[in-house]
Design a protein around this motif. Structure first.
Motif, PDB file in Angstrom:
ATOM      1  N   GLY A   1       2.639  12.125  -9.869  1.00 41.41           N
ATOM      2  CA  GLY A   1       2.072  13.458  -9.791  1.00 41.41           C
ATOM      3  C   GLY A   1       3.159  14.433  -9.618  1.00 41.41           C
ATOM      4  O   GLY A   1       3.063  15.523 -10.416  1.00 41.41           O
ATOM      5  N   GLN A   2       4.271  14.273  -8.884  1.00 43.74           N
ATOM      6  CA  GLN A   2       5.419  15.100  -8.724  1.00 43.74           C
ATOM      7  C   GLN A   2       6.246  15.238 -10.110  1.00 43.74           C
ATOM      8  O   GLN A   2       6.956  16.193 -10.398  1.00 43.74           O
TER       9      GLN A   2
ATOM     10  N   PHE B   1       0.739  11.000 -15.493  1.00 44.83           N
ATOM     11  CA  PHE B   1      -0.248  10.107 -15.237  1.00 44.83           C
ATOM     12  C   PHE B   1      -0.897   9.778 -16.596  1.00 44.83           C
ATOM     13  O   PHE B   1      -1.463   8.558 -16.922  1.00 44.83           O
TER      14      PHE B   1
ATOM     15  N   VAL C   1       1.314   4.471  -2.572  1.00 46.16           N
ATOM     16  CA  VAL C   1       1.156   5.722  -2.329  1.00 46.16           C
ATOM     17  C   VAL C   1       2.343   6.417  -2.800  1.00 46.16           C
ATOM     18  O   VAL C   1       2.317   7.514  -3.292  1.00 46.16           O
TER      19      VAL C   1
ATOM     20  N   LEU D   1       2.176   6.781  -6.858  1.00 44.12           N
ATOM     21  CA  LEU D   1       1.461   7.926  -7.156  1.00 44.12           C
ATOM     22  C   LEU D   1       1.843   9.171  -6.794  1.00 44.12           C
ATOM     23  O   LEU D   1       1.813   9.989  -7.721  1.00 44.12           O
ATOM     24  N   THR D   2       2.555   9.338  -5.770  1.00 40.40           N
ATOM     25  CA  THR D   2       2.984  10.729  -5.249  1.00 40.40           C
ATOM     26  C   THR D   2       4.004  11.000  -6.414  1.00 40.40           C
ATOM     27  O   THR D   2       4.170  12.332  -6.708  1.00 40.40           O
TER      28      THR D   2
ATOM     29  N   TRP E   1       0.905  -1.102   0.041  1.00 42.75           N
ATOM     30  CA  TRP E   1      -0.006  -0.023  -0.080  1.00 42.75           C
ATOM     31  C   TRP E   1       0.891   1.207  -0.014  1.00 42.75           C
ATOM     32  O   TRP E   1       0.541   2.198  -0.677  1.00 42.75           O
ATOM     33  N   LEU E   2       1.990   1.383   0.909  1.00 45.05           N
ATOM     34  CA  LEU E   2       2.835   2.437   0.870  1.00 45.05           C
ATOM     35  C   LEU E   2       3.524   2.589  -0.350  1.00 45.05           C
ATOM     36  O   LEU E   2       3.746   3.641  -0.890  1.00 45.05           O
TER      37      LEU E   2
ATOM     38  N   CYS F   1       4.863  15.489 -13.022  1.00 42.51           N
ATOM     39  CA  CYS F   1       4.099  16.342 -13.827  1.00 42.51           C
ATOM     40  C   CYS F   1       4.547  17.863 -14.220  1.00 42.51           C
ATOM     41  O   CYS F   1       4.536  18.442 -13.000  1.00 42.51           O
TER      42      CYS F   1
END
Lengths: 285, 285
Positions: free
Chosen positions: A56-57, A66, A49, A52-53, A45-46, A59
């Protein structure tokens, strides 16, 4: 555990917009089903996370990691098929990709879009027509592709703006023609989280060589599509799942100076024959 | 369209790590099923891309917006249940949350963690035991909570470091006791994309009032849990779905000066009685 999923879905019951409610409740149901099916651990799970972080960063105004993730998971092609599958004889659609630039120069029948490229010319021609074979005069073709170095103008300071981009109108008989160079295979950007995921899953980042086209005409459904080079590598493993059999065309080599002179290009050159078929707009959902 | 999903899953077949392969193939299957079920439009897809991008870009060393998203979609609680459900009589687990700080001061039985807070005292006590009722001497309780202004020390420059944080060992009979203040409801950070999603789905950002605890002992499965205040608002609508019935305890008010003097706190004060039950480590999966 099922109670938890039901509680989250129930909490979304009062979402004012019915479409947002439908999407969010389905999202929670599928997200929980996935998590339960694989028995996701804390560490996994981590890791998700963090992935995905980082995505996003990565971009910024020039890079959309994404969309790249969506492309490489086949999601972009799925959304394309859901929304743009005109069905029947209409030309199949494929991904828009990140390199489209609006406002390319409008050029005359037969003109070249290769402003700065010494590679042998490819002459692309065909007819824009409806599913019954009726020509669509004035149809607009918006074309873009890589230079022979595998890069788009917007990725390459050595290319002039709008190199290998152009818009063309079909003639009264629906015919179109433009001169270009052969497109090249290229790697999607793989120096970010998506590239890491590709490597971890033993996948390459290459796209099969293609010419992009958006073809539109009043009264017809526009199509965003490619012409793939039949000699290209990666036709069976395009990194973004964009290849459709019906969009693959041979680039036929010619060495005759007379034919070259007739088309206004040096020999040797290639020809590509491809018709675009637009479905009537009435069939739009 | 089914072909596309199969193609993406097939492309992942050669993923070297079998667990990554399992997770990615399940992810693609569920992601495509969701997308197909709702018939995601181009605009909705793009809105999703923009939402995820903004969520990533909201993250920094103090703010983890993707964990917040996971929390508000019930995903964090689901992962917690998958991995930390000890079952039977063991104390139920709930979310860790973003405010845990390792290394809180080790304090003696009955000491206060309210370094700077004038609110009435709450005396929390009970026994740490196993499912058969046997005390667990020396069990470690790591406690943290909001001040009476609803903020954690790390969110509030006016609080001294480690205000309302402390670690306690259970005594030989398994008993523990500490002095604190009553915790307050607080809003999860709602000035980012997750806050926007909560508003769009008609949800509030509030957490029911709670004391955090991680309880551990050699030979037992540690538990990350809360004690919820039975008088709190939002017990039925905790923003992160963290409330479990078995974790709700009354904060009982007392006004007698003698009882207060015995516990070393001013009157009026509250008492909270809560046992922690740890499952033997042998039951760990």
């Amino acid at each position: 555990m099922e109670d938890l999923t039901a509680a989250v879905i129930g909490r979304l019951d009062t979402t004012p917009d019915p479409r947002l409610r439908e999407i969010m409740q389905a999202l929670v149901r599928h997200l929980h089903a996935f998590t339960r099916e694989v028995g996701l651990t804390d560490d996994e799970w981590l890791a998700g996370v963090k992935f995905l972080t980082a995505t996003g960063q990565m971009c910024d105004d020039k890079r959309q990691e994404f969309i790249l993730l969506s492309d490489t998971l086949g999601l972009s092609m799925l959304v394309d098929e859901i929304n743009h599958d005109a069905g029947g004889a209409a030309t199949e659609s494929t991904v828009l990709g990140p390199f489209y630039v609006a406002g390319a120069p409008l050029r005359d029948y037969g003109e070249s879009i290769a402003l700065a490229d010494d590679a042998p010319r490819a002459v692309v021609s065909g007819v824009v027509r409806d599913p019954d074979g009726k020509p669509i005069p004035g149809a607009l073709l918006d074309i873009w592709q890589t230079a022979s170095n595998g890069r788009y103008d917007v990725q390459d300071p050595d290319q002039p703006p709008f190199n290998l981009r152009g818009r063309f109108h079909a003639r009264d008989d629906g015919s179109y023609r433009f001169v270009t160079v052969r497109p090249m295979c290229y790697s999607i950007p793989d120096d970010g989280p998506v590239g890491g995921l590709l490597r971890a899953t033993d996948r390459h980042p290459w796209r099969a060589a293609h010419i992009h086209a958006i073809v539109s005409a009043d009264g017809y459904r526009p199509v965003t599509t490619h012409i793939f080079d039949a000699d290209s590598d990666y036709l069976d493993s395009d990194a973004v799942f964009g290849v459709k059999e019906s969009l693959i065309r041979p680039f036929v080599r010619h060495d005759d100076p007379a034919g070259a002179a007739r088309l206004g290009v040096p020999a040797p050159y290639f020809t590509v024959d491809h018709d675009f078929v637009l479905a009537p707009a009435a069939r739009r959902r």
